[in-house]
Motif scaffolding. Structure first.
Motif, short mmCIF file in Angstrom:
data_model
loop_
_atom_site.label_atom_id
_atom_site.label_comp_id
_atom_site.label_asym_id
_atom_site.label_seq_id
_atom_site.Cartn_x
_atom_site.Cartn_y
_atom_site.Cartn_z
N ARG A 199 -2.85 8.60 16.19
CA ARG A 199 -2.38 8.74 14.81
C ARG A 199 -3.08 7.73 13.93
O ARG A 199 -3.36 6.60 14.33
CB ARG A 199 -0.87 8.52 14.75
N THR B 141 -3.40 4.98 11.07
CA THR B 141 -2.53 3.98 10.48
C THR B 141 -2.27 4.35 9.03
O THR B 141 -2.94 5.22 8.45
CB THR B 141 -3.18 2.59 10.53
N ARG B 142 -1.31 3.70 8.41
CA ARG B 142 -0.99 3.99 7.01
C ARG B 142 -2.21 3.73 6.12
O ARG B 142 -2.51 4.52 5.22
CB ARG B 142 0.19 3.14 6.55
N ALA B 143 -2.90 2.63 6.40
CA ALA B 143 -4.09 2.29 5.60
C ALA B 143 -5.19 3.32 5.79
O ALA B 143 -5.86 3.73 4.84
CB ALA B 143 -4.60 0.90 5.97
N GLU B 144 -5.38 3.78 7.04
CA GLU B 144 -6.40 4.80 7.31
C GLU B 144 -6.05 6.12 6.65
O GLU B 144 -6.92 6.81 6.10
CB GLU B 144 -6.55 4.98 8.82
N SER B 145 -4.76 6.47 6.69
CA SER B 145 -4.32 7.71 6.07
C SER B 145 -4.52 7.66 4.55
O SER B 145 -4.98 8.64 3.94
CB SER B 145 -2.84 7.96 6.39
N GLN B 146 -4.18 6.53 3.96
CA GLN B 146 -4.35 6.39 2.52
C GLN B 146 -5.83 6.43 2.13
O GLN B 146 -6.21 7.04 1.13
CB GLN B 146 -3.72 5.09 2.01
N THR C 287 -6.92 10.01 2.29
CA THR C 287 -6.41 10.74 1.13
C THR C 287 -7.22 10.42 -0.12
O THR C 287 -7.61 11.32 -0.87
CB THR C 287 -4.93 10.37 0.88
N TYR D 106 -2.94 18.10 -2.01
CA TYR D 106 -1.96 17.01 -2.11
C TYR D 106 -1.07 17.22 -3.33
O TYR D 106 -1.34 18.08 -4.18
CB TYR D 106 -2.67 15.66 -2.24
N ALA E 158 0.32 11.92 -5.03
CA ALA E 158 -0.72 11.32 -4.18
C ALA E 158 -1.88 10.82 -5.02
O ALA E 158 -2.51 9.81 -4.70
CB ALA E 158 -1.21 12.35 -3.15
N SER F 137 -0.83 7.59 -6.64
CA SER F 137 -0.72 6.48 -5.70
C SER F 137 -2.09 5.86 -5.40
O SER F 137 -2.17 4.77 -4.82
CB SER F 137 -0.05 6.93 -4.40
N ASN F 138 -3.15 6.56 -5.80
CA ASN F 138 -4.51 6.06 -5.57
C ASN F 138 -5.26 5.72 -6.85
O ASN F 138 -6.17 4.89 -6.83
CB ASN F 138 -5.31 7.11 -4.79
#
Length: 201
Positions: free
Chosen positions: A3, A5-10, A13, A44, A48, A51-52
Motif C-alpha cells: 500500500r 503511504t499517505r505521502a506517496e498517495s498524495q 494524486t 477525483y 482533492a 488539498s493540493n
C-alpha cells in the motif's frame, strides 16, 4: 503490491491532477477549464484539487513550471554534445523549431499573463519565474562565452533579457504564422558572439 503511504498517495494524486490540468489547459485554454473539470477528468473530487492547490491560478503556475522544466531539459539534452559555436546554434535551432511558437503553449502563457495583470500576487509569481529564467539564460551565456572564448557585447544579464524577449515575441508571432523562421534567434546570438555575418563562426 504494498500500500502507498499517505505521502506517496498524495504525491500521486497531485501528479495526476497536474498532468490532467496540463492537458486541459493546453487543449481548451485557461479561462474555460474549471477546477471541477480537472477533478472530473482526473477521477477525483474537487476537494482533492484544493488539498493540493490553493486555487486555479496556483494550479496553472504549477503547469507552466512543468512545461518550462520540460523545455529546459530538452534544451540541455540538445546542447550537451555540441562542440563549437555553430554546433551549439544548430542544436539550439533544432529545439527552437520544435518549441518556439507552439500554439497551445504560447496561447496558455499569453492568456494567463494577461489575466494576471489584475492580481498583484500572481504578477509577482510570474515576475519571479521570469527572473529565474533570465538568470538561467545568463548563466548559460556566461558559461558558453567562457568556454568558447567569446566576449559578449553587453552584460550577460542584459543579453539574457534581450534573448528572452526576442524568444517570447517570436513565439507569439509563430503561433499566428508558423512560416516565420526561428533562424533570427540563433542569428542574433551570432551577433552577440561577434560573428557579424549570419552563418559564420
Amino acid at each position: 503490491m504494498p500500500r502507498l503511504t499517505r505521502a506517496e498517495s498524495q504525491a500521486r494524486t497531485r501528479e495526476q491532477l497536474l498532468a490532467t490540468a496540463k492537458e486541459l489547459f493546453l487543449r481548451d485554454g485557461y479561462s474555460v477549464t474549471s477546477l471541477e473539470k480537472v477533478a472530473d477528468e482526473a477521477g477525483y473530487s474537487k476537494g482533492a484539487v484544493y488539498s493540493n492547490f490553493r486555487n486555479k491560478d496556483e494550479l496553472c503556475l504549477a503547469v507552466l513550471d512543468r512545461i518550462h522544466d520540460e523545455q529546459v531539459e530538452m534544451v540541455a539534452q540538445a546542447l550537451v554534445d555540441a562542440e563549437g559555436l555553430e554546433d551549439l546554434l544548430a542544436a539550439f535551432q533544432a529545439w527552437a523549431e520544435r518549441s518556439i511558437g507552439d500554439e497551445a503553449w504560447t496561447s496558455l502563457e499569453v492568456e494567463f499573463a494577461v489575466g494576471a495583470r489584475r492580481d498583484p500576487r500572481v504578477r509577482a509569481e510570474l515576475a519571479a519565474r521570469d527572473k529565474a529564467m533570465r538568470d538561467t539564460i545568463a548563466g548559460l551565456l556566461t558559461g558558453f562565452s567562457e568556454r568558447l572564448g567569446i566576449t559578449l557585447p553587453m552584460s550577460a544579464d542584459d543579453a539574457a533579457t534581450a534573448l528572452l524577449s526576442l524568444g517570447i515575441g517570436l513565439g507569439v508571432q509563430r503561433a499566428i504564422d508558423p512560416t516565420i523562421p526561428v533562424s533570427v534567434l540563433p542569428d542574433v546570438i551570432r551577433l552577440f558572439a561577434g560573428a557579424r555575418d549570419a552563418g559564420t563562426a
